[in-house]
Design an enzyme around this catalytic site. Structure first.
Site, PDB file in Angstrom:
ATOM      1  N   ARG A 129       0.810  -1.241   0.000  1.00 26.54           N
ATOM      2  CA  ARG A 129       0.000   0.000   0.000  1.00 26.54           C
ATOM      3  C   ARG A 129       0.835   1.279   0.000  1.00 26.54           C
ATOM      4  NH1 ARG A 129      -4.155  -2.436   3.666  1.00 26.54           N
ATOM      5  NH2 ARG A 129      -5.587  -3.440   2.225  1.00 26.54           N
ATOM      6  N   LYS A 151       3.162  11.485 -11.341  1.00 29.01           N
ATOM      7  CA  LYS A 151       2.391  10.610 -12.229  1.00 29.01           C
ATOM      8  C   LYS A 151       3.174   9.328 -12.428  1.00 29.01           C
ATOM      9  CE  LYS A 151      -0.474  13.663 -15.013  1.00 29.01           C
ATOM     10  NZ  LYS A 151      -0.722  14.194 -16.365  1.00 29.01           N
ATOM     11  N   GLU A 193      10.332  18.326 -24.362  1.00 32.95           N
ATOM     12  CA  GLU A 193       9.584  18.610 -23.125  1.00 32.95           C
ATOM     13  C   GLU A 193      10.067  19.922 -22.489  1.00 32.95           C
ATOM     14  OE1 GLU A 193       6.939  17.049 -22.134  1.00 32.95           O
ATOM     15  OE2 GLU A 193       7.052  14.930 -22.704  1.00 32.95           O
ATOM     16  N   LYS A 235       6.991  23.309 -13.828  1.00 36.51           N
ATOM     17  CA  LYS A 235       6.219  22.100 -13.531  1.00 36.51           C
ATOM     18  C   LYS A 235       5.824  22.078 -12.057  1.00 36.51           C
ATOM     19  CE  LYS A 235       5.275  17.423 -14.242  1.00 36.51           C
ATOM     20  NZ  LYS A 235       5.421  16.218 -15.004  1.00 36.51           N
ATOM     21  N   GLU A 245      -4.644  16.988 -11.692  1.00 38.73           N
ATOM     22  CA  GLU A 245      -5.041  17.328 -13.058  1.00 38.73           C
ATOM     23  C   GLU A 245      -6.548  17.538 -13.213  1.00 38.73           C
ATOM     24  OE1 GLU A 245      -2.560  15.708 -16.370  1.00 38.73           O
ATOM     25  OE2 GLU A 245      -4.482  15.031 -17.118  1.00 38.73           O
ATOM     26  N   ARG A 249      -3.136  21.568 -14.759  1.00 42.62           N
ATOM     27  CA  ARG A 249      -2.064  20.590 -15.016  1.00 42.62           C
ATOM     28  C   ARG A 249      -2.176  19.981 -16.410  1.00 42.62           C
ATOM     29  NH1 ARG A 249       0.736  15.989 -11.165  1.00 42.62           N
ATOM     30  NH2 ARG A 249       2.119  15.228 -12.800  1.00 42.62           N
ATOM     31  N   ASN A 253       0.175  18.653 -20.922  1.00 42.82           N
ATOM     32  CA  ASN A 253      -0.083  17.651 -21.962  1.00 42.82           C
ATOM     33  C   ASN A 253      -0.119  18.272 -23.362  1.00 42.82           C
ATOM     34  OD1 ASN A 253      -1.737  14.603 -21.578  1.00 42.82           O
ATOM     35  ND2 ASN A 253      -0.346  15.473 -20.081  1.00 42.82           N
ATOM     36  N   HIS A 256       0.434  16.178 -26.357  1.00 46.75           N
ATOM     37  CA  HIS A 256       0.509  14.776 -25.929  1.00 46.75           C
ATOM     38  C   HIS A 256      -0.652  13.918 -26.424  1.00 46.75           C
ATOM     39  CE1 HIS A 256       3.804  16.180 -23.541  1.00 46.75           C
ATOM     40  NE2 HIS A 256       3.955  15.043 -22.903  1.00 46.75           N
ATOM     41  N   HIS A 274       9.198   8.897 -26.895  1.00 43.76           N
ATOM     42  CA  HIS A 274       8.088   9.731 -26.417  1.00 43.76           C
ATOM     43  C   HIS A 274       8.311  11.208 -26.781  1.00 43.76           C
ATOM     44  CE1 HIS A 274       4.900  11.359 -23.999  1.00 43.76           C
ATOM     45  NE2 HIS A 274       5.757  12.022 -23.252  1.00 43.76           N
TER      46      HIS A 274
HETATM   47  N1  GLY Z   1       3.753  14.891 -17.976  1.00 41.41           N
HETATM   48  C1  GLY Z   1       2.590  15.612 -17.691  1.00 41.41           C
HETATM   49  C2  GLY Z   1       2.285  15.751 -16.234  1.00 41.41           C
HETATM   50  O1  GLY Z   1       3.094  15.380 -15.405  1.00 41.41           O
HETATM   51  O2  GLY Z   1       1.233  16.213 -15.886  1.00 41.41           O
END
Ligand code: GLY
Length: 378
Positions: A129, A151, A193, A235, A245, A249, A253, A256, A274
């Site tokens: 967990r 993420k 990126e 970020k 998100e 957030r 993307n 993407h 990617h």
């Molecule tokens: N790579 C996009 C994010 O972390 O939201």
């Protein structure tokens, strides 16, 4: 305990402010050698599992083991490649942790690029967990994007990153010196990126990149440190405002939704990294925005010429993947941002001014893709 006490030569720190789950991103050169002392305040116990891939292990594994020699370390070495972001890859990592008898107070370190970070983070989020987790990203893409923000995910046949969790690390160590062992192709993929942060919300950063991109790609210490720090600051600010998100957030993307569809068409193979899909996807997002009358053709031209000058992957490089517009659209239909069956896209009013478009006009997206497919494959 014996730890390496040498101070890092150049170091900067960005904090991801998430209350009790806040953490630092430490950016600098030669950080790997300092990893023992830098992770020490975050350890609850003396055991550390390092999850990495064969390539990263061959290049830097011994250095990290030496830096962490004061702790009981367990190396978990996986084959390289996106195929590791699968139930099979996940099962292997979890089994290795069980076999080593890890408990929740022990620490799992993701030591590699985005694949290792996403896989390891997801394994850490579900192991008993949730156990302690640290990111040591070794690619530019992972340093500026995937290692930050929590993420974590694996892929399945329905799409990329569809099974996962938000699970924040306790620390991110971005050692810019290790980037020197990357192939030029990987540096360029990571740069996509970096430039994304300029395109989505920081026109000044895009201008700075117009002047400094060659130094960034050449990994000149000052330029790469600045590019990684600005990217991580942006970020961190966005993640702190919208960790799950629900809104802003999603701007991260940009490009993407198109990119993920291209990656599915490429079969998640090494043929399309990617970041390569992302640069082509950002061109598509800008082109579609212009086709919708949202963004000027001049800005589309600026974006494309910036990419061209640097030899980033462009739409025409992915032409064979664009042959079937209907298939691309059906991949886009699986995107996590979609709501109630309607497409959500990140579009732009110009460079530095992206926004979230809910219920994007599906017919217009199809027409754009169909026309693009004809033009690039003519
Ligand atoms: N790579 C996009 C994010 O972390 O939201």
């Amino acid at each position: 305990m014996k730890v390496n006490m040498r101070e890092p030569s150049r170091m900067s720190k960005v904090t991801v402010d998430l209350g009790a789950r806040s953490y630092d991103i430490i950016i600098g050169d030669d950080l790997l050698a300092q990893a023992g002392i830098l992770i020490k305040p975050h350890l609850k116990a003396m055991r550390v599992a390092i999850v990495t891939d064969e390539n990263v292990y061959a290049l830097h594994g011994k250095d990290l083991e030496a830096a962490l020699s004061a702790y009981e370390t367990h190396m978990i070495i996986r084959p390289a490649g996106e195929s590791q972001k699968s139930f099979e890859g996940l099962q292997s990592v979890l089994e290795a942790l069980f076999k080593a008898g890890f408990d929740r107070n022990d620490t799992v370190v993701a030591f590699g690029g985005g694949v290792i970070g996403d896989l390891t983070g997801f394994a850490a989020s579900i192991y008993k967990r949730g156990c302690q987790f640290i990111q040591i990203p070794t690619t530019l893409l992972a340093q500026v994007d995937s290692s930050v923000g929590g993420k974590t995910a694996i892929n399945n046949e329905f799409g990329k990153n569809l099974i996962g969790a938000f699970y924040q690390p306790a620390l991110v160590l971005a050692d810019t010196s290790v980037l020197k062992t990357l192939r030029e192709r990987e540096v360029k993929a990571g740069y996509a990126e970096v430039v994304k942060y300029g395109l989505l919300g920081d026109r000044e950063f895009f201008k700075w990149l117009n002047t400094n991109s060659k130094d960034v790609l050449a990994l000149k210490p000052k330029a790469i440190a600045e590019a990684v720090a600005v990217s991580c600051k942006t970020k961190a600010r966005i993640v702190a405002a919208d960790e799950r998100e629900r809104g802003e957030r999603a701007l991260l993307n940009l490009g993407h939704t198109f990119a993920h569809a291209l990656e599915i068409e490429a079969g998640y193979s090494g043929d399309l990294l990617h970041g390569e899909a992302v640069s082509a996807g950002m061109e598509m997002a800008f082109e579609f925005s212009a086709a919708q009358g949202l963004c000027s053709e001049a800005d589309v031209k600026n974006v494309k010429s910036h990419f061209k000058q640097l030899g980033l992957t462009s739409i025409k490089d992915v032409a064979p993947l664009l042959k079937n517009a209907q298939k691309i659209l059906s991949h886009m239909d699986q995107d996590k941002k979609n709501e109630g069956g309607a497409l959500t896209l990140i579009l732009a009013r110009g460079i530095g001014d992206a926004f979230v478009q809910k219920s994007a006009p599906r017919d217009a997206v199809f027409n754009y893709l169909a026309q693009l497919s004809e033009t690039v494959n003519a």
